[in-house]
Design an enzyme around this catalytic site. Sequence first.
Site, PDB file in Angstrom:
ATOM      1  N   ARG A 177      78.736 -21.578  24.757  1.00  0.00           N
ATOM      2  CA  ARG A 177      79.178 -21.759  26.151  1.00  0.00           C
ATOM      3  C   ARG A 177      80.660 -21.445  26.288  1.00  0.00           C
ATOM      4  O   ARG A 177      81.078 -20.724  27.198  1.00  0.00           O
ATOM      5  CB  ARG A 177      78.921 -23.206  26.598  1.00  0.00           C
ATOM      6  CG  ARG A 177      77.455 -23.536  26.778  1.00  0.00           C
ATOM      7  CD  ARG A 177      77.272 -24.878  27.431  1.00  0.00           C
ATOM      8  NE  ARG A 177      77.670 -26.000  26.639  1.00  0.00           N
ATOM      9  CZ  ARG A 177      76.833 -26.860  26.043  1.00  0.00           C
ATOM     10  NH1 ARG A 177      75.527 -26.701  26.152  1.00  0.00           N
ATOM     11  NH2 ARG A 177      77.287 -27.884  25.349  1.00  0.00           N
ATOM     12  N   PHE A 222      67.836 -21.805  33.311  1.00  0.00           N
ATOM     13  CA  PHE A 222      67.584 -22.979  32.471  1.00  0.00           C
ATOM     14  C   PHE A 222      68.923 -23.685  32.233  1.00  0.00           C
ATOM     15  O   PHE A 222      69.351 -23.899  31.107  1.00  0.00           O
ATOM     16  CB  PHE A 222      66.937 -22.598  31.131  1.00  0.00           C
ATOM     17  CG  PHE A 222      65.673 -21.782  31.244  1.00  0.00           C
ATOM     18  CD1 PHE A 222      64.443 -22.406  31.436  1.00  0.00           C
ATOM     19  CD2 PHE A 222      65.710 -20.389  31.177  1.00  0.00           C
ATOM     20  CE1 PHE A 222      63.274 -21.657  31.530  1.00  0.00           C
ATOM     21  CE2 PHE A 222      64.554 -19.640  31.274  1.00  0.00           C
ATOM     22  CZ  PHE A 222      63.337 -20.268  31.456  1.00  0.00           C
ATOM     23  N   ASP A 261      68.558 -19.582  28.621  1.00  0.00           N
ATOM     24  CA  ASP A 261      68.519 -20.583  27.543  1.00  0.00           C
ATOM     25  C   ASP A 261      67.288 -21.479  27.737  1.00  0.00           C
ATOM     26  O   ASP A 261      67.404 -22.668  28.063  1.00  0.00           O
ATOM     27  CB  ASP A 261      69.819 -21.415  27.563  1.00  0.00           C
ATOM     28  CG  ASP A 261      69.894 -22.393  26.397  1.00  0.00           C
ATOM     29  OD1 ASP A 261      69.143 -22.229  25.420  1.00  0.00           O
ATOM     30  OD2 ASP A 261      70.729 -23.331  26.465  1.00  0.00           O
ATOM     31  N   ASP A 315      67.274 -24.682  37.323  1.00  0.00           N
ATOM     32  CA  ASP A 315      66.545 -25.526  36.364  1.00  0.00           C
ATOM     33  C   ASP A 315      65.415 -26.214  37.127  1.00  0.00           C
ATOM     34  O   ASP A 315      65.519 -26.453  38.327  1.00  0.00           O
ATOM     35  CB  ASP A 315      67.477 -26.570  35.742  1.00  0.00           C
ATOM     36  CG  ASP A 315      66.941 -27.115  34.420  1.00  0.00           C
ATOM     37  OD1 ASP A 315      67.450 -26.707  33.357  1.00  0.00           O
ATOM     38  OD2 ASP A 315      66.012 -27.951  34.453  1.00  0.00           O
ATOM     39  N   SER A 316      64.330 -26.532  36.401  1.00  0.00           N
ATOM     40  CA  SER A 316      63.197 -27.166  37.080  1.00  0.00           C
ATOM     41  C   SER A 316      63.339 -28.688  37.151  1.00  0.00           C
ATOM     42  O   SER A 316      62.532 -29.352  37.793  1.00  0.00           O
ATOM     43  CB  SER A 316      61.889 -26.804  36.354  1.00  0.00           C
ATOM     44  OG  SER A 316      61.992 -27.185  35.003  1.00  0.00           O
ATOM     45  N   CYS A 338      65.567 -21.243  21.003  1.00  0.00           N
ATOM     46  CA  CYS A 338      65.766 -22.413  20.134  1.00  0.00           C
ATOM     47  C   CYS A 338      64.465 -22.767  19.426  1.00  0.00           C
ATOM     48  O   CYS A 338      64.313 -23.864  18.909  1.00  0.00           O
ATOM     49  CB  CYS A 338      66.304 -23.602  20.926  1.00  0.00           C
ATOM     50  SG  CYS A 338      65.233 -24.120  22.265  1.00  0.00           S
ATOM     51  N   ASN A 366      61.479 -23.065  39.282  1.00  0.00           N
ATOM     52  CA  ASN A 366      60.933 -22.560  38.032  1.00  0.00           C
ATOM     53  C   ASN A 366      61.596 -21.198  37.770  1.00  0.00           C
ATOM     54  O   ASN A 366      61.540 -20.305  38.621  1.00  0.00           O
ATOM     55  CB  ASN A 366      59.419 -22.408  38.195  1.00  0.00           C
ATOM     56  CG  ASN A 366      58.760 -21.909  36.931  1.00  0.00           C
ATOM     57  OD1 ASN A 366      59.274 -21.041  36.229  1.00  0.00           O
ATOM     58  ND2 ASN A 366      57.606 -22.459  36.648  1.00  0.00           N
TER      59      ASN A 366
HETATM   60  C1  SAM Z   1      67.576 -25.565  26.282  1.00  0.00           C
HETATM   61  S1  SAM Z   1      67.738 -26.440  27.756  1.00  0.00           S
HETATM   62  C2  SAM Z   1      69.116 -25.645  28.516  1.00  0.00           C
HETATM   63  C3  SAM Z   1      70.456 -26.129  28.014  1.00  0.00           C
HETATM   64  C4  SAM Z   1      71.639 -25.618  28.786  1.00  0.00           C
HETATM   65  N1  SAM Z   1      71.697 -24.178  28.822  1.00  0.00           N
HETATM   66  C5  SAM Z   1      72.918 -26.173  28.219  1.00  0.00           C
HETATM   67  O1  SAM Z   1      73.674 -25.395  27.608  1.00  0.00           O
HETATM   68  O2  SAM Z   1      73.184 -27.370  28.353  1.00  0.00           O
HETATM   69  C6  SAM Z   1      66.369 -25.881  28.679  1.00  0.00           C
HETATM   70  C7  SAM Z   1      66.308 -26.333  30.114  1.00  0.00           C
HETATM   71  O3  SAM Z   1      65.226 -25.652  30.731  1.00  0.00           O
HETATM   72  C8  SAM Z   1      64.654 -26.485  31.725  1.00  0.00           C
HETATM   73  N2  SAM Z   1      63.319 -25.904  31.985  1.00  0.00           N
HETATM   74  C9  SAM Z   1      62.218 -25.954  31.214  1.00  0.00           C
HETATM   75  N3  SAM Z   1      61.254 -25.175  31.734  1.00  0.00           N
HETATM   76  C10 SAM Z   1      61.747 -24.614  32.867  1.00  0.00           C
HETATM   77  C11 SAM Z   1      61.258 -23.691  33.834  1.00  0.00           C
HETATM   78  N4  SAM Z   1      60.031 -23.159  33.725  1.00  0.00           N
HETATM   79  N5  SAM Z   1      62.056 -23.333  34.850  1.00  0.00           N
HETATM   80  C12 SAM Z   1      63.285 -23.855  34.962  1.00  0.00           C
HETATM   81  N6  SAM Z   1      63.828 -24.712  34.074  1.00  0.00           N
HETATM   82  C13 SAM Z   1      63.073 -25.089  33.029  1.00  0.00           C
HETATM   83  C14 SAM Z   1      64.748 -27.874  31.165  1.00  0.00           C
HETATM   84  O4  SAM Z   1      64.768 -28.829  32.205  1.00  0.00           O
HETATM   85  C15 SAM Z   1      66.086 -27.801  30.391  1.00  0.00           C
HETATM   86  O5  SAM Z   1      67.109 -28.285  31.206  1.00  0.00           O
END
Ligand code: SAM
Length: 387
Positions: free
Chosen positions: A206, A221, A290, A242-243, A330, A269
């Site tokens: 980041r 995400f 991410d 983000d969802s 990840c 989504n």
């Molecule tokens: C790996 S984390 C992201 C971390 C973030 N980039 C950070 O640096 O703090 C993944 C994120 O994706 C979100 N998520 C999961 N499936 C999703 C979807 N289909 N659409 C949007 N967000 C989603 C989760 O709520 C979570 O916040």
Amino acid sequence: MGLLIATSKGISWFRKGHPWIFRNDLAKIQDAAPGSIVSLEDKNGKFLAQGFYSEHSKIAFRLVSRNQEPIRYNFWKDRVERAFRYRQAVVERTNAYRLIYGESDGIPSLIIDRYADNFVLQTLSQATENLLDMFVKTLLELFRPLSIILRNDLSVRELEGLPQEKKMIMGKCPLKVQVFEGKIQYRVDLWIGQKTGAYLDQRENRSLSARFLRGRVLDAFCYHGLFALHAAGKATQVIGVDSSQEAIEQASENALLNGLANVEFRKENVFDFLKAEVDSGQNYDGIILDPPAFAKSKENISAAARGYKELNLRAIRLLNPGGILITSSCSYNLSETKFWEVLKECAKDSGTMLRIIERRGQSADHPILLSFPESYYLKCLFLEKFH
Ligand SMILES: C[S@@+](CC[C@H](N)C(=O)[O-])C[C@H]1O[C@@H](n2cnc3c(N)ncnc32)[C@H](O)[C@@H]1O
């Protein structure tokens, strides 16, 4: 002390440096109490190591020491001190980082994350569960914490026959802890946040991303919006998606906290959002992808690869020439080679050349053990849509 005798297959695997012995690779288990420290020997009675014994898990033995030494309070305190010295050397410009990363710090199946003077623990085996008081005592002695929280709400504990739970172990944790990452301040709820509250593994990526991101940026995400906030300093407009409602609310609060008015967060989504953006002819100069781990096991690597492909292909289509894609996986089960293959296919299908500007992994406070591939899970590429 309990004793495990490994089969020759188990021994050859262990000699290669892997710190686990699977139950199938044990010839004999003698007087080993669940979650105790046991000796590992070969069939001729030759001592190999001491480690944690788990009664239920397929991972029956986790290496603690290759020496016949006493493993008591001072041993653990020394491991925590060593881990801290290493963080003092590698962690910069933040007060939120991983202090103990399990096997990589010689304390298998223990996670300790630090948020200013608050510590969050995860005990992921019967043995670290049994040793919890010992680790709490060490933290009290070394750091004088404001609070210590147990975030054992992880399904992986079920493999050890342990319940999912959360507990305030000591002190008083503020409702939200405010920490910093470079110039960015953010608030994190250690009780309900994902992981132990934040994705500390992406911290260095980041911070570095801000160097490359300009113009119109999408943080897909986004969780609490940290990539977006780092980008906002030089970008004209940043959209985070983000969802999770909680994530979007916290991300918006973090933008306010940093006085950043060019960032907006949307609860959507990402798959649907990207499709709609492509369909309506939108363009971006920078996109961060991410997603959560799609490949939860070896069985669903193909489905996961399709998911990564769909996301990355759409993102590449949305990028202006010269635009930057910061893309991560990840999923431990999806190898770096496979991730690169997916991205190569995306480049081919979109008729673009992607140039690697940074090839990165998890932050240095999540160190990788060379002989323990499980410790390397986060792959991150900074790509330029070259032409
Ligand atoms: C790996 S984390 C992201 C971390 C973030 N980039 C950070 O640096 O703090 C993944 C994120 O994706 C979100 N998520 C999961 N499936 C999703 C979807 N289909 N659409 C949007 N967000 C989603 C989760 O709520 C979570 O916040």
